[in-house]
Motif scaffolding. Structure first.
Motif, PDB file in Angstrom:
ATOM      1  N   LYS A 131      -6.987  -6.935 -47.054  1.00  0.00           N
ATOM      2  CA  LYS A 131      -6.225  -5.807 -47.606  1.00  0.00           C
ATOM      3  C   LYS A 131      -6.549  -5.440 -49.060  1.00  0.00           C
ATOM      4  N   LYS A 170       5.064  -9.039 -50.106  1.00  0.00           N
ATOM      5  CA  LYS A 170       4.681  -9.446 -48.749  1.00  0.00           C
ATOM      6  C   LYS A 170       3.415 -10.289 -48.856  1.00  0.00           C
ATOM      7  N   THR A 178       8.288  -8.262 -45.024  1.00  0.00           N
ATOM      8  CA  THR A 178       8.344  -7.612 -46.337  1.00  0.00           C
ATOM      9  C   THR A 178       9.752  -7.773 -46.912  1.00  0.00           C
ATOM     10  N   GLN A 202       4.167  -4.391 -54.206  1.00  0.00           N
ATOM     11  CA  GLN A 202       3.882  -2.970 -53.941  1.00  0.00           C
ATOM     12  C   GLN A 202       5.111  -2.126 -54.268  1.00  0.00           C
ATOM     13  N   GLU A 203       4.854  -0.906 -54.729  1.00  0.00           N
ATOM     14  CA  GLU A 203       5.987  -0.008 -54.957  1.00  0.00           C
ATOM     15  C   GLU A 203       6.742   0.161 -53.636  1.00  0.00           C
ATOM     16  N   LEU A 205       8.357   2.017 -50.784  1.00  0.00           N
ATOM     17  CA  LEU A 205       8.303   3.368 -50.207  1.00  0.00           C
ATOM     18  C   LEU A 205       9.568   3.567 -49.383  1.00  0.00           C
ATOM     19  N   ASN A 209       8.629   5.222 -41.478  1.00  0.00           N
ATOM     20  CA  ASN A 209       7.477   4.427 -41.049  1.00  0.00           C
ATOM     21  C   ASN A 209       6.703   5.205 -40.000  1.00  0.00           C
ATOM     22  N   ARG A 233       9.839  -4.655 -38.181  1.00  0.00           N
ATOM     23  CA  ARG A 233       9.770  -5.660 -37.114  1.00  0.00           C
ATOM     24  C   ARG A 233      11.013  -6.547 -37.083  1.00  0.00           C
ATOM     25  N   ARG A 269       3.729   4.631 -44.593  1.00  0.00           N
ATOM     26  CA  ARG A 269       5.145   4.843 -44.903  1.00  0.00           C
ATOM     27  C   ARG A 269       5.235   5.962 -45.927  1.00  0.00           C
ATOM     28  N   GLU A 280      -1.794  -0.147 -44.160  1.00  0.00           N
ATOM     29  CA  GLU A 280      -2.877  -0.977 -43.617  1.00  0.00           C
ATOM     30  C   GLU A 280      -3.407  -0.383 -42.328  1.00  0.00           C
TER      31      GLU A 280
END
Ligand SMILES: Nc1ncnc2c1ncn2[C@@H]1O[C@H](COP(=O)(O)OP(=O)(O)O)[C@@H](O)[C@H]1O
Ligand SMILES: [Mg+2]
Length: 311
Positions: A131, A170, A178, A202-203, A205, A209, A233, A269, A280
């Motif tokens: 990633k 994450k 996450t 990560q910022e 969001l 989704n 999930r 997202r 991803e």
């Protein structure tokens, strides 16, 4: 008529392999399933220095029409790799066997690619998918990705989080859900745990989704995944098909091409302005669950591609 077989590389008891076998049978095709877990103990594979000098079991010179790669089962903790007992007996030997399996089977896939066989997905894409590299490639291609930091440096985390309205964390690769970064996560004792493993920050969001499946430069299906949880999930999601704006569709196809994939399920997202950002692209995405929840066809689009083979 093209007599070259379609090869499915995956566990014989994998639901996705099984679904493709059944669909291909229904279309009058007899795919050859190769279960990498049977190599090297049961399955015989030989290669000579000539690119096409490949023998698998009784098939000499096996150059398929197309190949679906579910997994090579070389990650000891991976789905269905099934090496727990041999790891407990002898972890060093088992690690070596998995590494030898990876070397032989990825060479096999690379040879098929070099011979013009379409692979879903090419082995070359495996490395690109890490990633911290894939998101950088997407951003360089002008695609929207969230502000992200992969690090084991506590100072860098504090700086990064102070610059975002809200932040999530994450794993770098995956394997845990996450979570939102809370003030207590920025305490020194908590951040010291980055010494055990790097983490992705990560910022956050806040929008919808999206899960988008692309096969051979075409969006096979786009889904909206609604969930109560931050990570979809964690709670039973409500999933339904959506139409993408032409610009977003174009971006999804560009992202797939940019990472060298032919088949992917990608996660996006939306940000606060409703712009989909790339989280991803997966190289072996599960699709049966989403097919059922949203009443869409993904496997059959993949079968169309496998049947078409090399063009
Ligand atoms: N930056 C983010 N903001 C809000 N939710 C996120 C963010 N990153 C991930 N998520 C949620 O967590 C899920 C899993 O994240 P993802 O990046 O797809 O990693 P993986 O599936 O490999 O664990 C996403 O589908 C989304 O629901
Ligand atoms: Mg994901």
């Amino acid at each position: 008529m093209n007599q070259r077989p379609i090869v499915l590389l995956g566990a014989e008891d994998d639901e996705h392999v099984d679904a493709l076998v059944r669909e291909l049978h229904a279309r009058g095709e007899s795919p050859k399933v190769i279960d990498p877990r049977r190599f090297p103990r049961e399955l015989r594979v030989s290669m000579g220095a000539d690119l096409a000098d490949i023998r698998i079991g009784d098939s000499a010179g096996l150059v398929p029409r197309s190949v679906y790669v579910r997994s090579l089962y070389t990650d000891p903790a991976g789905y269905k790799t099934d090496v727990e007992q041999s790891m407990e007996r002898d972890w060093r030997r088992t690690s070596l066997v998995l590494s030898e399996r990876w070397n032989v089977l990825s060479a096999l896939l690379l040879r098929w690619s070099a011979l013009g066989v379409p692979l879903y997905n090419p082995a070359e894409s495996a490395q690109v998918l890490t990633k911290p590299y894939q998101l950088a490639l997407l951003q360089r291609a002008g695609l929207p990705v969230p502000n992200t930091l992969w690090t084991n440096d506590p100072d860098a985390v504090r700086r990064f989080c102070s610059e975002q309205a809200a932040t999530i964390y994450k794993p770098v690769r995956g394997g845990a859900h996450t979570r939102r970064v809370e003030p207590r996560d920025l305490e020194p004792e908590r951040l010291a745990r980055l010494g055990a493993s790097p983490v992705c920050f990560q910022e956050l969001l806040p929008g919808r989704n999206l899960r988008v499946y692309v096969v051979d430069d075409r969006v096979a299906c786009a889904l909206c995944v609604e969930s109560e949880a931050l990570d979809f999930r964690e709670a039973e999601p409500h999933v339904f098909a959506v139409d993408l704006a032409p610009e977003v569709e174009r971006q999804c196809i560009l992202a797939t091409r940019c990472l060298g994939l032919r088949f992917t399920g990608m996660d996006l997202r939306e940000d606060a302005q409703g712009r989909p950002m790339f989280l991803e692209l997966n190289s072996s995405p599960m699709f049966l669950g989403f097919e059922q929840l949203a009443n869409v066809n993904i496997g059959s689009v993949l079968c169309d591609a496998l049947l078409r083979g090399a063009r």
